[in-house]
Design a protein around this motif. Structure first.
Motif, mmCIF file in Angstrom:
data_model
loop_
_atom_site.group_PDB
_atom_site.id
_atom_site.type_symbol
_atom_site.label_atom_id
_atom_site.label_comp_id
_atom_site.label_asym_id
_atom_site.label_seq_id
_atom_site.Cartn_x
_atom_site.Cartn_y
_atom_site.Cartn_z
ATOM 1 N N ASN A 122 0.839 -1.195 0.000
ATOM 2 C CA ASN A 122 0.000 0.000 0.000
ATOM 3 C C ASN A 122 0.882 1.255 0.000
ATOM 4 O O ASN A 122 2.111 1.171 0.115
ATOM 5 C CB ASN A 122 -1.006 -0.018 1.159
ATOM 6 N N GLU A 123 0.255 2.395 -0.090
ATOM 7 C CA GLU A 123 0.986 3.674 -0.157
ATOM 8 C C GLU A 123 1.905 3.870 1.048
ATOM 9 O O GLU A 123 3.048 4.301 0.900
ATOM 10 C CB GLU A 123 0.003 4.844 -0.249
ATOM 11 N N THR A 124 1.401 3.567 2.226
ATOM 12 C CA THR A 124 2.191 3.733 3.448
ATOM 13 C C THR A 124 3.423 2.833 3.419
ATOM 14 O O THR A 124 4.529 3.271 3.765
ATOM 15 C CB THR A 124 1.327 3.410 4.695
ATOM 16 N N GLN A 125 3.234 1.589 3.001
ATOM 17 C CA GLN A 125 4.364 0.663 2.922
ATOM 18 C C GLN A 125 5.393 1.143 1.896
ATOM 19 O O GLN A 125 6.599 1.086 2.145
ATOM 20 C CB GLN A 125 3.869 -0.738 2.559
ATOM 21 N N GLN A 126 4.914 1.588 0.742
ATOM 22 C CA GLN A 126 5.825 2.085 -0.292
ATOM 23 C C GLN A 126 6.607 3.300 0.218
ATOM 24 O O GLN A 126 7.810 3.411 -0.034
ATOM 25 C CB GLN A 126 5.046 2.445 -1.552
ATOM 26 N N GLU A 127 5.931 4.182 0.937
ATOM 27 C CA GLU A 127 6.590 5.365 1.490
ATOM 28 C C GLU A 127 7.623 4.959 2.541
ATOM 29 O O GLU A 127 8.716 5.531 2.595
ATOM 30 C CB GLU A 127 5.550 6.317 2.089
ATOM 31 N N THR A 128 7.306 3.974 3.343
ATOM 32 C CA THR A 128 8.255 3.483 4.349
ATOM 33 C C THR A 128 9.509 2.935 3.669
ATOM 34 O O THR A 128 10.631 3.250 4.085
ATOM 35 C CB THR A 128 7.598 2.393 5.229
ATOM 36 N N ILE A 129 9.323 2.134 2.641
ATOM 37 C CA ILE A 129 10.459 1.565 1.898
ATOM 38 C C ILE A 129 11.301 2.684 1.295
ATOM 39 O O ILE A 129 12.538 2.686 1.403
ATOM 40 C CB ILE A 129 9.962 0.578 0.821
ATOM 41 N N LYS A 130 10.641 3.656 0.689
ATOM 42 C CA LYS A 130 11.349 4.785 0.075
ATOM 43 C C LYS A 130 12.159 5.549 1.128
ATOM 44 O O LYS A 130 13.324 5.866 0.915
ATOM 45 C CB LYS A 130 10.347 5.713 -0.614
ATOM 46 N N ARG A 131 11.542 5.820 2.262
ATOM 47 C CA ARG A 131 12.211 6.558 3.332
ATOM 48 C C ARG A 131 13.423 5.773 3.858
ATOM 49 O O ARG A 131 14.480 6.351 4.118
ATOM 50 C CB ARG A 131 11.217 6.859 4.451
ATOM 51 N N LEU A 132 13.272 4.480 4.021
ATOM 52 C CA LEU A 132 14.393 3.654 4.491
ATOM 53 C C LEU A 132 15.572 3.710 3.519
ATOM 54 O O LEU A 132 16.725 3.871 3.925
ATOM 55 C CB LEU A 132 13.938 2.205 4.699
ATOM 56 N N VAL A 133 15.289 3.577 2.225
ATOM 57 C CA VAL A 133 16.361 3.610 1.225
ATOM 58 C C VAL A 133 17.025 4.980 1.193
ATOM 59 O O VAL A 133 18.254 5.089 1.147
ATOM 60 C CB VAL A 133 15.823 3.213 -0.175
ATOM 61 N N GLU A 134 16.209 6.028 1.230
ATOM 62 C CA GLU A 134 16.745 7.397 1.154
ATOM 63 C C GLU A 134 17.589 7.764 2.376
ATOM 64 O O GLU A 134 18.409 8.674 2.306
ATOM 65 C CB GLU A 134 15.611 8.402 0.969
ATOM 66 N N THR A 135 17.410 7.068 3.479
ATOM 67 C CA THR A 135 18.212 7.322 4.681
ATOM 68 C C THR A 135 19.289 6.246 4.868
ATOM 69 O O THR A 135 19.733 5.980 5.990
ATOM 70 C CB THR A 135 17.310 7.417 5.937
ATOM 71 N N ASN A 136 19.679 5.639 3.739
ATOM 72 C CA ASN A 136 20.757 4.634 3.718
ATOM 73 C C ASN A 136 20.494 3.441 4.630
ATOM 74 O O ASN A 136 21.401 2.904 5.253
ATOM 75 C CB ASN A 136 22.108 5.273 4.063
ATOM 76 N N ARG A 137 19.236 3.029 4.687
ATOM 77 C CA ARG A 137 18.853 1.855 5.479
ATOM 78 C C ARG A 137 18.238 0.807 4.549
ATOM 79 O O ARG A 137 17.156 0.289 4.797
ATOM 80 C CB ARG A 137 17.905 2.283 6.600
ATOM 81 N N THR A 138 18.990 0.523 3.474
ATOM 82 C CA THR A 138 18.511 -0.421 2.457
ATOM 83 C C THR A 138 18.260 -1.801 3.045
ATOM 84 O O THR A 138 17.284 -2.460 2.697
ATOM 85 C CB THR A 138 19.502 -0.497 1.278
ATOM 86 N N LEU A 139 19.122 -2.243 3.956
ATOM 87 C CA LEU A 139 18.928 -3.547 4.587
ATOM 88 C C LEU A 139 17.563 -3.599 5.279
ATOM 89 O O LEU A 139 16.832 -4.584 5.143
ATOM 90 C CB LEU A 139 20.043 -3.848 5.585
ATOM 91 N N GLU A 140 17.193 -2.540 5.977
ATOM 92 C CA GLU A 140 15.886 -2.510 6.639
ATOM 93 C C GLU A 140 14.753 -2.532 5.611
ATOM 94 O O GLU A 140 13.718 -3.170 5.851
ATOM 95 C CB GLU A 140 15.765 -1.283 7.538
ATOM 96 N N ALA A 141 14.955 -1.849 4.489
ATOM 97 C CA ALA A 141 13.945 -1.873 3.421
ATOM 98 C C ALA A 141 13.804 -3.290 2.867
ATOM 99 O O ALA A 141 12.690 -3.765 2.618
ATOM 100 C CB ALA A 141 14.318 -0.889 2.310
ATOM 101 N N GLN A 142 14.938 -3.976 2.688
ATOM 102 C CA GLN A 142 14.902 -5.357 2.209
ATOM 103 C C GLN A 142 14.174 -6.248 3.209
ATOM 104 O O GLN A 142 13.349 -7.085 2.828
ATOM 105 C CB GLN A 142 16.328 -5.876 1.977
#
Length: 191
Positions: A122-142
């Motif tokens: 959903n939109e919230t999940q997509q935004e969370t993933i985007k925010r994690l990647v943009e703050t160099n937390r790609t592992l958390e996004a994965q």
């Protein structure tokens, strides 16, 4: 059927997929942070729990290895997610490995690719993933993506292994492993 020919063919298939794994590990500079032994052990462990052969699992792992942003922190879970996706979506493990590999390689774009095969963020999940990647937390996004996949497909491959057909596939895999051993012995005498 010819046991000698079948045994050599089984060993040849196993040897080929392991050779491909070693080549992929070398070409990616071991980016996944996993050794060949760890990858083989993982494939054998998952073979015992699912209806997938260790060669099929290793082939899927080989594809995941080409996505160099997938590290050892998520690689085992990603491999299991591939098998669950393949089972639940009725597709082969290689196709699932490529889909998931793309999603984990680039989580922001990857959720769109997963959406095309029926995984909804959903939109919230997509935004969370985007925010994690943009703050160099790609592992958390994965890990977030894998958690969602686990919600949707978790346990699918194990459940399929508990059916009659799954039990027959597991027996076939065990017989193939015995044949590989025989084939290994026969080829070591020949070479």
């Amino acid at each position: 059927k010819n046991t000698v020919v079948d045994s050599i063919a089984s060993f040849n298939e196993s040897e080929s997929v392991v050779a491909q794994m070693n080549a992929t590990l070398a070409s990616t500079g071991h980016a996944a942070g996993m050794s060949a032994k760890q990858l083989v052990d993982l494939s054998q462990s998952l073979q015992a729990q699912t209806r997938f052969s260790d060669e099929t699992i290793l082939s899927a792992e080989n594809l995941l290895l080409t996505f160099t942003n997938i590290g050892s922190d998520v690689f085992p879970q990603a491999t299991e997610a591939v098998l669950n996706m393949a089972t639940a979506l009725g597709q082969d493990a290689s196709g699932s490995a490529i889909q998931l590999g793309k999603a984990l390689q680039d989580p922001i774009l990857g959720v769109s690719a997963l959406r095309r095969v029926g995984v909804n963020f959903n939109e919230t999940q997509q935004e969370t993933i985007k925010r994690l990647v943009e703050t160099n937390r790609t592992l958390e996004a994965q890990q977030y993506i894998l958690a969602e996949l686990n919600k949707e497909f978790g346990g699918s491959a194990t459940a399929a292994a508990k059916t009659f057909g799954g039990q027959m596939e597991q027996l076939k895999n065990q017989i193939d492993d015995v044949q590989e051993g025989i084939g290994h012995g026969l080829t070591s005498v020949i070479y």
